[in-house]
Design a protein around this motif. Sequence first.
Motif, PDB file in Angstrom:
ATOM      1  N   ALA A 118       0.753  -1.210  -0.034  1.00  0.00           N
ATOM      2  CA  ALA A 118       0.065  -0.157   0.008  1.00  0.00           C
ATOM      3  C   ALA A 118       0.939   1.298   0.027  1.00  0.00           C
ATOM      4  CB  ALA A 118      -0.850  -0.168   1.163  1.00  0.00           C
ATOM      5  N   LYS A 119       0.434   2.362  -0.541  1.00  0.00           N
ATOM      6  CA  LYS A 119       1.194   3.648  -0.193  1.00  0.00           C
ATOM      7  C   LYS A 119       0.452   4.322   0.836  1.00  0.00           C
ATOM      8  CE  LYS A 119       2.041   7.757  -2.907  1.00  0.00           C
ATOM      9  NZ  LYS A 119       3.639   7.649  -2.668  1.00  0.00           N
ATOM     10  N   MET A 120       1.717   4.628   1.967  1.00  0.00           N
ATOM     11  CA  MET A 120       0.930   5.120   3.363  1.00  0.00           C
ATOM     12  C   MET A 120       2.001   6.206   3.359  1.00  0.00           C
ATOM     13  SD  MET A 120      -1.644   3.068   3.541  1.00  0.00           S
ATOM     14  CE  MET A 120      -2.145   3.944   5.068  1.00  0.00           C
ATOM     15  N   GLU A 121       1.354   7.298   4.105  1.00  0.00           N
ATOM     16  CA  GLU A 121       1.874   8.553   4.085  1.00  0.00           C
ATOM     17  C   GLU A 121       2.547   8.853   5.512  1.00  0.00           C
ATOM     18  OE1 GLU A 121      -0.638  11.729   2.718  1.00  0.00           O
ATOM     19  OE2 GLU A 121      -1.288  10.518   1.158  1.00  0.00           O
ATOM     20  N   ARG A 122       1.672   8.330   6.626  1.00  0.00           N
ATOM     21  CA  ARG A 122       2.205   8.684   7.964  1.00  0.00           C
ATOM     22  C   ARG A 122       1.680   7.330   8.738  1.00  0.00           C
ATOM     23  NH1 ARG A 122      -2.367  11.460   6.367  1.00  0.00           N
ATOM     24  NH2 ARG A 122      -0.965  13.073   5.367  1.00  0.00           N
ATOM     25  N   ILE A 123       2.268   7.608  10.078  1.00  0.00           N
ATOM     26  CA  ILE A 123       1.854   6.776  11.230  1.00  0.00           C
ATOM     27  C   ILE A 123       1.291   7.654  12.239  1.00  0.00           C
ATOM     28  CG2 ILE A 123       2.475   5.062  12.904  1.00  0.00           C
ATOM     29  CD1 ILE A 123       4.946   4.530  10.757  1.00  0.00           C
ATOM     30  N   ILE A 124       0.060   7.380  12.711  1.00  0.00           N
ATOM     31  CA  ILE A 124      -0.433   8.174  13.917  1.00  0.00           C
ATOM     32  C   ILE A 124      -0.543   7.465  14.976  1.00  0.00           C
ATOM     33  CG2 ILE A 124      -2.262   9.722  14.818  1.00  0.00           C
ATOM     34  CD1 ILE A 124      -2.953  10.609  11.880  1.00  0.00           C
ATOM     35  N   CYS A 125      -0.106   7.671  16.191  1.00  0.00           N
ATOM     36  CA  CYS A 125       0.108   6.850  17.390  1.00  0.00           C
ATOM     37  C   CYS A 125      -1.321   7.282  18.562  1.00  0.00           C
ATOM     38  CB  CYS A 125       1.496   6.808  18.099  1.00  0.00           C
ATOM     39  SG  CYS A 125       2.634   6.328  16.897  1.00  0.00           S
ATOM     40  N   HIS A 126      -1.622   6.351  19.103  1.00  0.00           N
ATOM     41  CA  HIS A 126      -2.912   6.866  20.006  1.00  0.00           C
ATOM     42  C   HIS A 126      -2.618   5.842  21.299  1.00  0.00           C
ATOM     43  CE1 HIS A 126      -5.283   8.343  16.419  1.00  0.00           C
ATOM     44  NE2 HIS A 126      -4.604   7.294  15.910  1.00  0.00           N
ATOM     45  N   TRP A 127      -3.606   6.182  22.167  1.00  0.00           N
ATOM     46  CA  TRP A 127      -3.852   5.192  23.149  1.00  0.00           C
ATOM     47  C   TRP A 127      -5.583   5.010  23.117  1.00  0.00           C
ATOM     48  CZ3 TRP A 127      -1.655   9.076  26.929  1.00  0.00           C
ATOM     49  CH2 TRP A 127      -2.410  10.240  27.466  1.00  0.00           C
ATOM     50  N   THR A 128      -5.952   3.920  23.754  1.00  0.00           N
ATOM     51  CA  THR A 128      -7.458   3.644  23.393  1.00  0.00           C
ATOM     52  C   THR A 128      -8.560   4.223  24.415  1.00  0.00           C
ATOM     53  OG1 THR A 128      -7.286   1.541  25.016  1.00  0.00           O
ATOM     54  CG2 THR A 128      -6.992   1.318  22.519  1.00  0.00           C
ATOM     55  N   ALA A 129      -7.501   4.670  25.647  1.00  0.00           N
ATOM     56  CA  ALA A 129      -8.492   5.107  26.711  1.00  0.00           C
ATOM     57  C   ALA A 129      -9.506   4.173  27.362  1.00  0.00           C
ATOM     58  CB  ALA A 129      -9.361   6.543  26.432  1.00  0.00           C
ATOM     59  N   GLY A 130      -8.679   2.999  27.368  1.00  0.00           N
ATOM     60  CA  GLY A 130      -9.265   1.854  28.058  1.00  0.00           C
ATOM     61  C   GLY A 130      -8.526   0.921  28.721  1.00  0.00           C
ATOM     62  N   ALA A 131      -8.850  -0.037  28.850  1.00  0.00           N
ATOM     63  CA  ALA A 131      -8.192  -1.108  29.683  1.00  0.00           C
ATOM     64  C   ALA A 131      -6.826  -1.608  28.838  1.00  0.00           C
ATOM     65  CB  ALA A 131      -9.000  -2.368  30.105  1.00  0.00           C
ATOM     66  N   HIS A 132      -6.131  -2.847  29.732  1.00  0.00           N
ATOM     67  CA  HIS A 132      -4.667  -2.956  29.194  1.00  0.00           C
ATOM     68  C   HIS A 132      -4.653  -4.021  28.246  1.00  0.00           C
ATOM     69  CE1 HIS A 132      -2.139  -1.277  32.792  1.00  0.00           C
ATOM     70  NE2 HIS A 132      -1.994  -0.670  31.614  1.00  0.00           N
ATOM     71  N   GLN A 133      -6.121  -4.386  27.882  1.00  0.00           N
ATOM     72  CA  GLN A 133      -6.119  -5.640  26.574  1.00  0.00           C
ATOM     73  C   GLN A 133      -7.073  -5.075  25.771  1.00  0.00           C
ATOM     74  OE1 GLN A 133      -6.799  -6.784  30.188  1.00  0.00           O
ATOM     75  NE2 GLN A 133      -4.750  -7.099  29.906  1.00  0.00           N
ATOM     76  N   ALA A 134      -6.968  -5.226  24.494  1.00  0.00           N
ATOM     77  CA  ALA A 134      -7.604  -4.761  23.219  1.00  0.00           C
ATOM     78  C   ALA A 134      -8.831  -5.434  23.203  1.00  0.00           C
ATOM     79  CB  ALA A 134      -6.905  -5.221  21.911  1.00  0.00           C
ATOM     80  N   SER A 135     -10.009  -4.554  22.955  1.00  0.00           N
ATOM     81  CA  SER A 135     -11.387  -4.986  22.877  1.00  0.00           C
ATOM     82  C   SER A 135     -11.664  -5.019  21.356  1.00  0.00           C
ATOM     83  CB  SER A 135     -12.183  -4.028  23.768  1.00  0.00           C
ATOM     84  OG  SER A 135     -12.359  -2.745  23.066  1.00  0.00           O
ATOM     85  N   GLU A 136     -13.069  -5.811  21.286  1.00  0.00           N
ATOM     86  CA  GLU A 136     -13.405  -5.661  19.756  1.00  0.00           C
ATOM     87  C   GLU A 136     -13.618  -4.399  19.248  1.00  0.00           C
ATOM     88  OE1 GLU A 136     -13.523  -8.628  17.651  1.00  0.00           O
ATOM     89  OE2 GLU A 136     -12.305  -9.029  19.168  1.00  0.00           O
ATOM     90  N   PHE A 137     -14.045  -3.538  20.242  1.00  0.00           N
ATOM     91  CA  PHE A 137     -14.199  -2.143  19.609  1.00  0.00           C
ATOM     92  C   PHE A 137     -12.859  -1.452  19.376  1.00  0.00           C
ATOM     93  CE2 PHE A 137     -14.479   2.614  20.488  1.00  0.00           C
ATOM     94  CZ  PHE A 137     -15.649   2.677  20.075  1.00  0.00           C
ATOM     95  N   ASP A 138     -11.945  -1.510  20.127  1.00  0.00           N
ATOM     96  CA  ASP A 138     -10.529  -1.011  19.928  1.00  0.00           C
ATOM     97  C   ASP A 138      -9.975  -1.721  18.535  1.00  0.00           C
ATOM     98  OD1 ASP A 138     -10.510   0.176  22.310  1.00  0.00           O
ATOM     99  OD2 ASP A 138      -9.471  -1.653  23.328  1.00  0.00           O
ATOM    100  N   ARG A 139     -10.157  -3.117  18.351  1.00  0.00           N
ATOM    101  CA  ARG A 139      -9.937  -3.580  17.045  1.00  0.00           C
ATOM    102  C   ARG A 139     -10.543  -3.104  15.836  1.00  0.00           C
ATOM    103  NH1 ARG A 139     -10.786  -9.025  16.446  1.00  0.00           N
ATOM    104  NH2 ARG A 139      -8.936  -8.957  14.993  1.00  0.00           N
TER     105      ARG A 139
END
Length: 233
Positions: free
Chosen positions: A72-93
């Motif tokens: 793919a042609k990608m231009e940038r990477i944007i880093c976040h936090w989920t503002a949730g728990a320490h495990q990934a939820s289906e919503f986060d995914r």
Amino acid sequence: MNTTVQSLQRRLLALGFPLPKYGADGDPGGETLAAMNAALDEIEALRGDKPPSTPQPAPSTSIVPADWMPQAKMERIICHWTAGAHQASEFDRGHYHILIEADGKLVRGIPSIKLNEAPAKKGYAAHTLNCNSGSIGVSLCCMGGSTEAPFDPGNYPMTREQFDALTSVVADLCRRYSIPIKDTTVLSHAEVQNNLGIQQRGKWDFTRLAFDPSVKGAKACGDKLRAEAKAKL
């Protein structure tokens, strides 16, 4: 942080002696000592004091599976936090391409990076307001219940393990998609409005690092992210 040690580490990295775990972090340790000894061996060999050592390949820091990074042609990477728990939820995914749990474990998001290639396609990862086309979204699973001022990381603070994994992920993605590490191409959500001129809604992920209270502000956090990622390239 010892600035003398950090200066030595940067020189060793420039000469090709790897410090794969933390890069130029200013803290002396086994990797710094090993790199320094290797450099001294090369100097002695050039002086004729001993035969040159056999060059060893640099340890790989790649942690993102190849099939997570489609063409793919990608231009940038944007880093976040989920503002949730320490495990990934289906919503986060559903909102990010890659998530990082508290122990540094990677979790693949549901949308493919390919869907965010400009123009973004149906089902793309909607991680940054009006800035999703051409943007890869990586998020740390943390900071649920946190507040910016007075700073309180809540019950799920960002961990050093997560941040270390993040800088490795960023390095992998930059190599794969030929993204240069600059403050307009590798940045946190908190930097988007200032660095790209795209208004956000008070997002502060991340202006503080729970594992290092001395780092304050979006730029300081972003500069640390970029420096550590660049050291792993």
